[in-house]
Scaffold this motif. Structure first.
Motif, PDB file in Angstrom:
ATOM      1  N   ARG A  51     -28.481  74.021   6.542  1.00 20.93           N
ATOM      2  CA  ARG A  51     -28.813  75.446   6.574  1.00 20.93           C
ATOM      3  C   ARG A  51     -27.812  76.144   7.493  1.00 20.93           C
ATOM      4  O   ARG A  51     -27.547  75.666   8.594  1.00 20.93           O
ATOM      5  N   GLN A  74     -27.800  79.654  -1.943  1.00 21.41           N
ATOM      6  CA  GLN A  74     -28.532  79.160  -0.773  1.00 21.41           C
ATOM      7  C   GLN A  74     -28.885  80.288   0.206  1.00 21.41           C
ATOM      8  O   GLN A  74     -29.372  80.028   1.307  1.00 21.41           O
ATOM      9  N   ILE A  76     -26.914  82.283   1.941  1.00 19.21           N
ATOM     10  CA  ILE A  76     -26.077  82.231   3.143  1.00 19.21           C
ATOM     11  C   ILE A  76     -25.127  83.433   3.093  1.00 19.21           C
ATOM     12  O   ILE A  76     -24.277  83.505   2.200  1.00 19.21           O
TER      13      ILE A  76
END
Length: 134
Positions: A51, A74, A76
């Motif tokens: 993460r 994801q 991000i």
């Protein structure tokens, strides 16, 4: 009184095929928890396994546009690094695919300021204090 850096403790992935660029990023972002990758496969694996609060991707040398798709999946936030000779259509493609910003490599010394500003904006938006127009 100096305020604490928003970068302190943030988990950031930096991806570039040029070792000197990665070293420079490492020096600039010394307060962050930085993870480095020098190629597409390593970066892709790290994106899937970890993460991150932010990602910094080279557009050209590491298949950055494909990695951008993975970071966006994801959730991000991703900044794209651009070389001097970047084509405007490639840059626009990165924005369309979800990059939150870009930075020319010639301005790499401004990376920490850019990330601080982006984190401040994200924090303001999350807290509902961001301006409604720019």
């Amino acid at each position: 009184m100096a305020t604490e850096s928003r970068l302190k403790g943030k988990r950031i992935l930096a991806v570039d095929d040029e070792e000197d660029i990665l070293e420079t990023i490492e020096d600039i972002l010394d307060e962050a928890d930085l993870d480095l990758a020098g190629d597409y496969d390593t970066a892709s694996r790290k994106i899937r396994q970890n993460r991150y609060d932010l990602a910094i991707l080279d557009i050209m040398g590491v298949n950055g546009l494909k990695l951008l798709t993975e970071t966006v999946e994801q959730v991000i936030p991703t900044v794209m690094l651009t070389a001097h000779a970047i084509k405007p259509d490639t840059l626009m493609e990165s924005i369309r695919k979800g990059a939150i910003s870009y930075l020319p490599k010639e301005a790499l010394t401004d990376l920490d300021d850019l990330l601080e500003q982006l984190l401040a904006i994200r924090s303001a938006v999350a807290g509902g204090t961001a301006p409604t127009t720019l």
